[in-house]
Design a protein around this motif. Structure first.
Motif, PDB file in Angstrom:
ATOM      1  N   ASP A  77      26.869  59.988  77.451  1.00  0.00           N
ATOM      2  CA  ASP A  77      27.114  58.584  77.153  1.00  0.00           C
ATOM      3  C   ASP A  77      28.143  58.481  76.039  1.00  0.00           C
ATOM      4  N   LEU A  78      28.599  57.265  75.774  1.00  0.00           N
ATOM      5  CA  LEU A  78      29.637  57.074  74.769  1.00  0.00           C
ATOM      6  C   LEU A  78      29.206  57.510  73.376  1.00  0.00           C
ATOM      7  N   ASP A  79      27.913  57.457  73.096  1.00  0.00           N
ATOM      8  CA  ASP A  79      27.458  57.863  71.763  1.00  0.00           C
ATOM      9  C   ASP A  79      27.423  59.378  71.606  1.00  0.00           C
ATOM     10  N   GLN A  80      27.651  60.126  72.681  1.00  0.00           N
ATOM     11  CA  GLN A  80      27.697  61.587  72.698  1.00  0.00           C
ATOM     12  C   GLN A  80      26.370  62.228  72.299  1.00  0.00           C
ATOM     13  N   ARG A  81      25.303  61.465  72.235  1.00  0.00           N
ATOM     14  CA  ARG A  81      24.009  62.009  71.833  1.00  0.00           C
ATOM     15  C   ARG A  81      22.988  61.900  72.956  1.00  0.00           C
ATOM     16  N   SER A  82      23.397  61.392  74.093  1.00  0.00           N
ATOM     17  CA  SER A  82      22.457  61.249  75.193  1.00  0.00           C
ATOM     18  C   SER A  82      23.160  61.548  76.505  1.00  0.00           C
ATOM     19  N   LEU A  83      22.379  62.045  77.445  1.00  0.00           N
ATOM     20  CA  LEU A  83      22.884  62.370  78.774  1.00  0.00           C
ATOM     21  C   LEU A  83      22.262  61.436  79.792  1.00  0.00           C
ATOM     22  N   ARG A  84      23.015  61.094  80.801  1.00  0.00           N
ATOM     23  CA  ARG A  84      22.434  60.403  81.947  1.00  0.00           C
ATOM     24  C   ARG A  84      22.597  61.325  83.149  1.00  0.00           C
ATOM     25  N   PHE A  85      21.622  61.264  84.053  1.00  0.00           N
ATOM     26  CA  PHE A  85      21.576  62.211  85.155  1.00  0.00           C
ATOM     27  C   PHE A  85      21.791  61.493  86.480  1.00  0.00           C
ATOM     28  N   CYS A  86      22.266  62.227  87.438  1.00  0.00           N
ATOM     29  CA  CYS A  86      22.617  61.648  88.730  1.00  0.00           C
ATOM     30  C   CYS A  86      21.362  61.205  89.483  1.00  0.00           C
ATOM     31  N   ASP A  87      21.381  59.970  89.988  1.00  0.00           N
ATOM     32  CA  ASP A  87      20.245  59.463  90.764  1.00  0.00           C
ATOM     33  C   ASP A  87      20.535  59.447  92.263  1.00  0.00           C
ATOM     34  N   GLY A  88      21.706  59.947  92.656  1.00  0.00           N
ATOM     35  CA  GLY A  88      22.030  60.035  94.072  1.00  0.00           C
ATOM     36  C   GLY A  88      22.564  58.761  94.692  1.00  0.00           C
ATOM     37  N   LYS A  89      22.578  57.661  93.927  1.00  0.00           N
ATOM     38  CA  LYS A  89      23.070  56.390  94.462  1.00  0.00           C
ATOM     39  C   LYS A  89      24.597  56.335  94.349  1.00  0.00           C
ATOM     40  N   LEU A  90      25.202  55.507  95.183  1.00  0.00           N
ATOM     41  CA  LEU A  90      26.648  55.309  95.151  1.00  0.00           C
ATOM     42  C   LEU A  90      26.979  54.025  94.404  1.00  0.00           C
ATOM     43  N   ARG A  91      28.132  54.040  93.738  1.00  0.00           N
ATOM     44  CA  ARG A  91      28.511  52.894  92.916  1.00  0.00           C
ATOM     45  C   ARG A  91      29.946  52.477  93.199  1.00  0.00           C
ATOM     46  N   GLY A  92      30.155  51.168  93.102  1.00  0.00           N
ATOM     47  CA  GLY A  92      31.473  50.592  93.225  1.00  0.00           C
ATOM     48  C   GLY A  92      31.609  49.456  92.233  1.00  0.00           C
ATOM     49  N   LEU A  93      32.722  48.752  92.274  1.00  0.00           N
ATOM     50  CA  LEU A  93      32.975  47.648  91.339  1.00  0.00           C
ATOM     51  C   LEU A  93      33.428  46.431  92.134  1.00  0.00           C
ATOM     52  N   THR A  94      32.830  45.278  91.836  1.00  0.00           N
ATOM     53  CA  THR A  94      33.202  44.019  92.481  1.00  0.00           C
ATOM     54  C   THR A  94      33.411  42.953  91.416  1.00  0.00           C
ATOM     55  N   ASP A  95      33.922  41.788  91.852  1.00  0.00           N
ATOM     56  CA  ASP A  95      33.899  40.627  90.964  1.00  0.00           C
ATOM     57  C   ASP A  95      32.590  39.886  91.195  1.00  0.00           C
ATOM     58  N   SER A  96      32.394  38.794  90.487  1.00  0.00           N
ATOM     59  CA  SER A  96      31.113  38.082  90.557  1.00  0.00           C
ATOM     60  C   SER A  96      30.856  37.454  91.927  1.00  0.00           C
ATOM     61  N   LYS A  97      31.892  37.321  92.752  1.00  0.00           N
ATOM     62  CA  LYS A  97      31.726  36.757  94.096  1.00  0.00           C
ATOM     63  C   LYS A  97      31.565  37.847  95.156  1.00  0.00           C
ATOM     64  N   GLY A  98      31.491  39.105  94.704  1.00  0.00           N
ATOM     65  CA  GLY A  98      31.279  40.198  95.629  1.00  0.00           C
ATOM     66  C   GLY A  98      32.535  40.790  96.217  1.00  0.00           C
ATOM     67  N   ARG A  99      33.698  40.323  95.786  1.00  0.00           N
ATOM     68  CA  ARG A  99      34.953  40.895  96.295  1.00  0.00           C
ATOM     69  C   ARG A  99      35.142  42.297  95.725  1.00  0.00           C
ATOM     70  N   GLU A 100      35.465  43.231  96.617  1.00  0.00           N
ATOM     71  CA  GLU A 100      35.534  44.640  96.222  1.00  0.00           C
ATOM     72  C   GLU A 100      36.752  44.929  95.356  1.00  0.00           C
ATOM     73  N   ILE A 101      36.510  45.623  94.248  1.00  0.00           N
ATOM     74  CA  ILE A 101      37.579  46.119  93.387  1.00  0.00           C
ATOM     75  C   ILE A 101      37.673  47.633  93.528  1.00  0.00           C
ATOM     76  N   LEU A 102      36.520  48.300  93.483  1.00  0.00           N
ATOM     77  CA  LEU A 102      36.440  49.733  93.750  1.00  0.00           C
ATOM     78  C   LEU A 102      35.373  49.944  94.816  1.00  0.00           C
ATOM     79  N   PRO A 103      35.625  50.730  95.852  1.00  0.00           N
ATOM     80  CA  PRO A 103      34.621  50.953  96.894  1.00  0.00           C
ATOM     81  C   PRO A 103      33.408  51.695  96.338  1.00  0.00           C
ATOM     82  N   ALA A 104      32.260  51.475  96.956  1.00  0.00           N
ATOM     83  CA  ALA A 104      31.017  52.129  96.519  1.00  0.00           C
ATOM     84  C   ALA A 104      30.976  53.551  97.041  1.00  0.00           C
TER      85      ALA A 104
END
Length: 409
Positions: free
Chosen positions: A55-82
């Motif tokens: 993480d940004l604080d460099q003192r904690s780790l996050r682990f993979c949960d197997g889910k896919l992620r993407g980025l949209t705007d608030s109306k659901g328009r795709e910015i980055l594919p999941a």
């Protein structure tokens, strides 16, 4: 004589209690110190795969949960594919996306990408063979202005990179090494300085403008160092980092809820607990009547040694050691997730190399014996329902509730 005997019994009981507490304390202390001494970065790689991201604080780790992620705007328009295993907001309108590990759903990929809020990929490079751990600094201008939105990575950007041997260093966006790698920690201290703590060597503070180091007695206590991204007076932490307005991280579930042999053999406990994965095994296969070689093929080789126990239950060590060595028993120990190395697992009983019964076993108790095919009672997806909500160490008989396995039509 009776009074003297009673006194001796009380003294003996006190000694037993005292010794038990000492053993528990030493076991917990040893285990916790081992985890602390190994450093967070030691958990980043496993068998060449990326297990945890800083993480940004460099003192904690996050682990993979197997889910896919993407980025949209608030109306659901795709910015980055999941299609990414992780998308992390770094501040200043910059996102860091991580590829999926090829052929391995529950580990992060080694390739990472910077994007701005419009989904435009931003150039960066790290030294050959290294993985980008995080942004160390966006430069003095950005670090002093929390409202500044960046469209590109400033040339003053400093990146934290690392290797599988736990070494890490700093480079610029072109991959030119600024701070040679050390095995240890390189922590953000101020927008213009870094705290460097090599394993077994003296700590130092490095001036990021000149990369000159000066010795320090400063201790890297949690909460003492300001988190990267904002000056200390903002009292801001990475965990409260808010996404830019009109930007939403889209999460796509990929878990098919079947038994994952590879996951089980790796002794993973996240995102699916060991008990929940064992329940998937019980749901998918009939354990009662299963040949020994099939059990080994699916669950792996049983435990051949006892390993660490908490020492809180008198005689548990001897009892468990005998179980492990018994020729007609197969013991599968579930991974401990706390500082105290408590023994909990399942005992499978064989006759003529076939399973005739099984039950859960802890350091102090055994669950009811199972001779028919059952499943574990679950709630809210994979959450296992236990017989008692008591001690987290299961000393109070806190075993999963069993249900008769439905007959498939």
């Amino acid at each position: 004589m009776v009074a003297g005997s009673n006194r001796r019994d009380r003294v003996l009981q006190k000694r037993i209690i005292s010794n038990t507490l000492i053993v528990l304390f030493l076991a917990a202390t040893w285990f916790c110190e081992l985890v602390h001494a190994s450093g967070l970065t030691s958990g980043q790689f496993r068998d060449g795969l990326v297990q945890g991201l800083l993480d940004l604080d460099q003192r904690s780790l996050r682990f993979c949960d197997g889910k896919l992620r993407g980025l949209t705007d608030s109306k659901g328009r795709e910015i980055l594919p999941a299609k990414y295993s992780d998308i992390y907001y770094c501040g200043h309108g910059i996102f860091l996306a991580t590829d999926v590990a090829p052929g391995h759903r529950i580990f992060f990929g080694k390739q990472r990408h910077f994007f701005n809020s419009d989904g435009v990929e931003l150039f960066h490079r790290v030294p050959t063979g290294a993985i980008l751990l995080n942004v160390f600094s966006f430069g003095d201008v950005a670090e002093q202005d929390p409202n500044l939105e960046l469209r590109d990575l400033p040339k003053e950007t400093i990146l934290l990179f690392g290797y599988q041997d736990r070494s890490q260093g700093l480079c610029d966006v072109k991959g030119t090494v600024l701070l040679p790698t050390i095995v240890g920690s390189v922590l953000f201290l101020t927008p213009g300085s870094a705290f460097v703590e090599p394993d077994g060597s003296r700590r130092s503070i490095v001036d990021l403008a000149t990369m000159k180091a000066s010795s320090t007695d400063l201790q890297p206590d949690i909460g003492k160092f300001p988190p990267p991204r904002l000056p200390q007076e903002h009292n801001y932490t990475p965990f409260s980092m808010r996404l830019p307005e009109d930007r939403v991280i889209k999460i796509v579930e990929t878990d098919n809820r079947v038994f994952d042999k590879e996951y089980w053999l790796e002794k993973r406990t996240y995102p699916v607990s060991t008990e929940a994965m064992f329940n998937r095994f019980l749901t998918q296969y009939n354990l009662i009547g299963m040949p020994k070689n099939e059990v080994v093929n699916l669950l792996g080789a049983p435990s051949k040694s006892l390993g660490l126990v908490s020492g809180t239950v008198p005689g548990a060590n001897l009892l468990l050691s005998n179980l492990v060595r018994h020729p007609d028993l197969m013991i599968y120990r579930f991974p401990s997730t706390g500082c105290v190395p408590f023994f909990f697992g399942v005992k499978i009983c064989l006759e003529h190399d076939k399973v005739v019964s099984w039950f859960f076993v802890s350091e102090g108790k055994e669950s009811e014996i199972v001779t028919t095919n059952v499943v574990l009672q679950v709630a809210d997806g994979d959450r296992i329902v236990n017989a008692r909500i008591g001690s987290p160490l299961r000393q109070q008989g806190d075993f999963p509730i069993l249900e008769q396995k439905p007959i498939r039509k």
